[in-house]
Write a protein that holds these residues in place. Structure first.
Motif, PDB file in Angstrom:
ATOM      1  N   ARG A  76     -47.456 -54.764   5.118  1.00  0.00           N
ATOM      2  CA  ARG A  76     -47.562 -55.859   6.091  1.00  0.00           C
ATOM      3  C   ARG A  76     -48.048 -55.379   7.457  1.00  0.00           C
ATOM      4  O   ARG A  76     -48.076 -56.147   8.419  1.00  0.00           O
ATOM      5  CB  ARG A  76     -46.193 -56.543   6.233  1.00  0.00           C
ATOM      6  CG  ARG A  76     -45.674 -57.112   4.926  1.00  0.00           C
ATOM      7  CD  ARG A  76     -44.277 -57.699   5.086  1.00  0.00           C
ATOM      8  NE  ARG A  76     -43.689 -58.022   3.778  1.00  0.00           N
ATOM      9  CZ  ARG A  76     -42.496 -58.585   3.613  1.00  0.00           C
ATOM     10  NH1 ARG A  76     -41.757 -58.907   4.670  1.00  0.00           N
ATOM     11  NH2 ARG A  76     -42.044 -58.832   2.401  1.00  0.00           N
ATOM     12  N   ASP A  77     -48.420 -54.096   7.563  1.00  0.00           N
ATOM     13  CA  ASP A  77     -48.919 -53.515   8.807  1.00  0.00           C
ATOM     14  C   ASP A  77     -47.910 -53.667   9.950  1.00  0.00           C
ATOM     15  O   ASP A  77     -48.260 -54.040  11.073  1.00  0.00           O
ATOM     16  CB  ASP A  77     -50.255 -54.161   9.198  1.00  0.00           C
ATOM     17  CG  ASP A  77     -51.029 -53.307  10.196  1.00  0.00           C
ATOM     18  OD1 ASP A  77     -50.814 -52.084  10.223  1.00  0.00           O
ATOM     19  OD2 ASP A  77     -51.828 -53.878  10.967  1.00  0.00           O
ATOM     20  N   VAL A  78     -46.650 -53.366   9.640  1.00  0.00           N
ATOM     21  CA  VAL A  78     -45.574 -53.393  10.633  1.00  0.00           C
ATOM     22  C   VAL A  78     -45.264 -51.967  11.067  1.00  0.00           C
ATOM     23  O   VAL A  78     -45.179 -51.055  10.239  1.00  0.00           O
ATOM     24  CB  VAL A  78     -44.293 -54.044  10.051  1.00  0.00           C
ATOM     25  CG1 VAL A  78     -43.130 -53.945  11.030  1.00  0.00           C
ATOM     26  CG2 VAL A  78     -44.565 -55.502   9.693  1.00  0.00           C
ATOM     27  N   LEU A  79     -45.116 -51.761  12.377  1.00  0.00           N
ATOM     28  CA  LEU A  79     -44.789 -50.440  12.908  1.00  0.00           C
ATOM     29  C   LEU A  79     -43.271 -50.236  12.886  1.00  0.00           C
ATOM     30  O   LEU A  79     -42.522 -51.035  13.456  1.00  0.00           O
ATOM     31  CB  LEU A  79     -45.287 -50.301  14.341  1.00  0.00           C
ATOM     32  CG  LEU A  79     -44.818 -49.046  15.109  1.00  0.00           C
ATOM     33  CD1 LEU A  79     -45.315 -47.782  14.433  1.00  0.00           C
ATOM     34  CD2 LEU A  79     -45.261 -49.112  16.563  1.00  0.00           C
ATOM     35  N   LEU A  80     -42.832 -49.168  12.232  1.00  0.00           N
ATOM     36  CA  LEU A  80     -41.422 -48.820  12.199  1.00  0.00           C
ATOM     37  C   LEU A  80     -41.226 -47.401  12.715  1.00  0.00           C
ATOM     38  O   LEU A  80     -41.949 -46.481  12.314  1.00  0.00           O
ATOM     39  CB  LEU A  80     -40.857 -48.894  10.772  1.00  0.00           C
ATOM     40  CG  LEU A  80     -40.815 -50.238  10.060  1.00  0.00           C
ATOM     41  CD1 LEU A  80     -40.152 -50.067   8.691  1.00  0.00           C
ATOM     42  CD2 LEU A  80     -40.070 -51.284  10.878  1.00  0.00           C
ATOM     43  N   GLU A  81     -40.245 -47.231  13.598  1.00  0.00           N
ATOM     44  CA  GLU A  81     -39.750 -45.902  13.960  1.00  0.00           C
ATOM     45  C   GLU A  81     -38.398 -45.772  13.268  1.00  0.00           C
ATOM     46  O   GLU A  81     -37.495 -46.578  13.515  1.00  0.00           O
ATOM     47  CB  GLU A  81     -39.602 -45.759  15.465  1.00  0.00           C
ATOM     48  CG  GLU A  81     -40.922 -45.829  16.219  1.00  0.00           C
ATOM     49  CD  GLU A  81     -40.720 -45.687  17.711  1.00  0.00           C
ATOM     50  OE1 GLU A  81     -39.557 -45.522  18.143  1.00  0.00           O
ATOM     51  OE2 GLU A  81     -41.712 -45.731  18.435  1.00  0.00           O
ATOM     52  N   VAL A  82     -38.246 -44.762  12.405  1.00  0.00           N
ATOM     53  CA  VAL A  82     -37.130 -44.769  11.469  1.00  0.00           C
ATOM     54  C   VAL A  82     -36.268 -43.517  11.576  1.00  0.00           C
ATOM     55  O   VAL A  82     -36.768 -42.390  11.524  1.00  0.00           O
ATOM     56  CB  VAL A  82     -37.629 -44.900  10.016  1.00  0.00           C
ATOM     57  CG1 VAL A  82     -36.448 -45.077   9.069  1.00  0.00           C
ATOM     58  CG2 VAL A  82     -38.595 -46.078   9.872  1.00  0.00           C
ATOM     59  N   ALA A  83     -34.953 -43.757  11.722  1.00  0.00           N
ATOM     60  CA  ALA A  83     -33.940 -42.708  11.606  1.00  0.00           C
ATOM     61  C   ALA A  83     -32.975 -43.110  10.504  1.00  0.00           C
ATOM     62  O   ALA A  83     -32.721 -44.308  10.282  1.00  0.00           O
ATOM     63  CB  ALA A  83     -33.188 -42.526  12.922  1.00  0.00           C
ATOM     64  N   ALA A  84     -32.448 -42.117   9.806  1.00  0.00           N
ATOM     65  CA  ALA A  84     -31.503 -42.398   8.727  1.00  0.00           C
ATOM     66  C   ALA A  84     -30.467 -41.291   8.674  1.00  0.00           C
ATOM     67  O   ALA A  84     -30.801 -40.111   8.830  1.00  0.00           O
ATOM     68  CB  ALA A  84     -32.231 -42.504   7.389  1.00  0.00           C
ATOM     69  N   LEU A  85     -29.222 -41.678   8.460  1.00  0.00           N
ATOM     70  CA  LEU A  85     -28.162 -40.674   8.381  1.00  0.00           C
ATOM     71  C   LEU A  85     -27.237 -40.974   7.211  1.00  0.00           C
ATOM     72  O   LEU A  85     -27.105 -42.112   6.758  1.00  0.00           O
ATOM     73  CB  LEU A  85     -27.362 -40.602   9.683  1.00  0.00           C
ATOM     74  CG  LEU A  85     -26.484 -41.797  10.106  1.00  0.00           C
ATOM     75  CD1 LEU A  85     -25.125 -41.802   9.411  1.00  0.00           C
ATOM     76  CD2 LEU A  85     -26.264 -41.785  11.606  1.00  0.00           C
ATOM     77  N   ASP A  86     -26.603 -39.928   6.738  1.00  0.00           N
ATOM     78  CA  ASP A  86     -25.535 -40.038   5.757  1.00  0.00           C
ATOM     79  C   ASP A  86     -24.662 -38.805   5.917  1.00  0.00           C
ATOM     80  O   ASP A  86     -25.142 -37.739   6.301  1.00  0.00           O
ATOM     81  CB  ASP A  86     -26.084 -40.124   4.331  1.00  0.00           C
ATOM     82  CG  ASP A  86     -25.080 -40.756   3.363  1.00  0.00           C
ATOM     83  OD1 ASP A  86     -25.250 -41.942   3.028  1.00  0.00           O
ATOM     84  OD2 ASP A  86     -24.115 -40.067   2.971  1.00  0.00           O
ATOM     85  N   ILE A  87     -23.380 -38.966   5.637  1.00  0.00           N
ATOM     86  CA  ILE A  87     -22.457 -37.845   5.766  1.00  0.00           C
ATOM     87  C   ILE A  87     -22.559 -36.889   4.582  1.00  0.00           C
ATOM     88  O   ILE A  87     -22.124 -35.739   4.653  1.00  0.00           O
ATOM     89  CB  ILE A  87     -21.007 -38.353   5.950  1.00  0.00           C
ATOM     90  CG1 ILE A  87     -20.133 -37.269   6.585  1.00  0.00           C
ATOM     91  CG2 ILE A  87     -20.444 -38.857   4.636  1.00  0.00           C
ATOM     92  CD1 ILE A  87     -18.773 -37.771   7.032  1.00  0.00           C
TER      93      ILE A  87
END
Length: 276
Positions: A112-123
């Motif tokens: 969809r040509d959407v700009l995402l800045e992505v962070a992801a965490l898990d323990i």
């Protein structure tokens, strides 16, 4: 376009981290190397409640195998539509697991040509390792929702999918006007499996997963669909990837493990909250 999120903070002194080649450093000299799989460990030893916190390696492997077969695709699609409804944004997946739902969101954002800045965490380091191998463009972290290593007021959207919300930390890292999107089991979720493994099923409370004093429920959608598990392996994966494996009786587990197939109901709430 997909970009990594770069407003990370040191888990020891809360100072901003700067990435130099493959090492994150703060001004006080604390440093954190990016592992070969593409993630950084920002969970200090003193913040661990056990030697190997979070989902085990076997749980992560089972979940990855189960989800890769598309059993929960309707949920992934609904969650992606909810996230991407506002266009360009920064995202934190707070409890990303092996990355299945986030990867679905990223794929649809590119379409969809959407700009995402992505962070992801898990323990769970096992979960983050598995997730990071799939897409090294994102900022993957071993960390806890109790001490999110992101700057104040830095993200537009927080995802918490079958996770454990820590409201104070979520409020701290959300920008003004930001959203919290939560996915939680509804009353009929996996009801067929529960009838097999438990002698008695307790009624599930339908209260909201966060405090009504701090959040406004912007929208909610109940997603329910049937899933046909075709063989013993799929039933085993489902059992292994959920907490039911540790909660059910030995007799109940043995009955489930003997099943050749199983029709189950997936029944979940997708809720969007905004800060009051």
């Amino acid at each position: 376009m997909i970009q990594p999120f770069d407003q990370l903070i040191c888990p020891l002194d809360k100072q901003p981290l700067q990435l130099n080649e493959r090492t994150w450093r703060c001004e006080n000299g604390h440093s954190y190397d990016v592992a070969k799989q593409g993630y950084v460990n920002l969970l200090p030893v003193q913040n661990k409640r056990s030697k190997d916190p979070g989902d085990s390696k076997s749980m992560v492997q089972a979940r990855r195998h189960f989800l890769s077969q598309g059993f929960y695709q309707p949920l992934a699609d609904a969650l992606s539509d909810s996230v991407l409804s506002v266009g360009d944004q920064s995202i934190l997946d707070a409890g990303c697991g092996e990355g299945y739902y986030l990867q679905s969101i990223v794929c649809k954002a590119e379409q969809r040509d959407v700009l995402l800045e992505v962070a992801a965490l898990d323990i769970s380091k096992w979960a983050v390792q598995a997730a990071a191998k799939q897409d090294k463009r994102l900022s993957w972290m071993v960390a806890s929702n109790n001490a999110i290593p992101l700057a104040n007021n830095s993200v537009d959207t927080i995802l918490c999918v079958f996770g454990f919300p820590v409201e104070a930390e979520f409020k701290r890292v959300l920008k003004p006007g930001g959203r919290l999107i939560m996915v939680d089991p509804a009353s009929e979720h996996l009801i067929e499996l529960k009838r097999i493994i438990y002698p008695e099923i307790k009624a599930k409370s339908e209260h909201l997963p966060v405090s009504e004093k701090g959040w406004v429920l912007s929208s909610e959608e109940r997603i329910s669909f049937k899933v046909e598990l075709p063989d013993t392996e799929a039933v085993h994966d489902l059992l292994t990837m959920t907490p039911h494996l540790y909660r059910a009786s030995k007799e109940g587990i043995e009955k489930a493990e003997k099943l050749q197939s199983l029709a189950i109901t997936a029944d979940v709430w997708v809720r969007v909250f905004s800060l009051k």
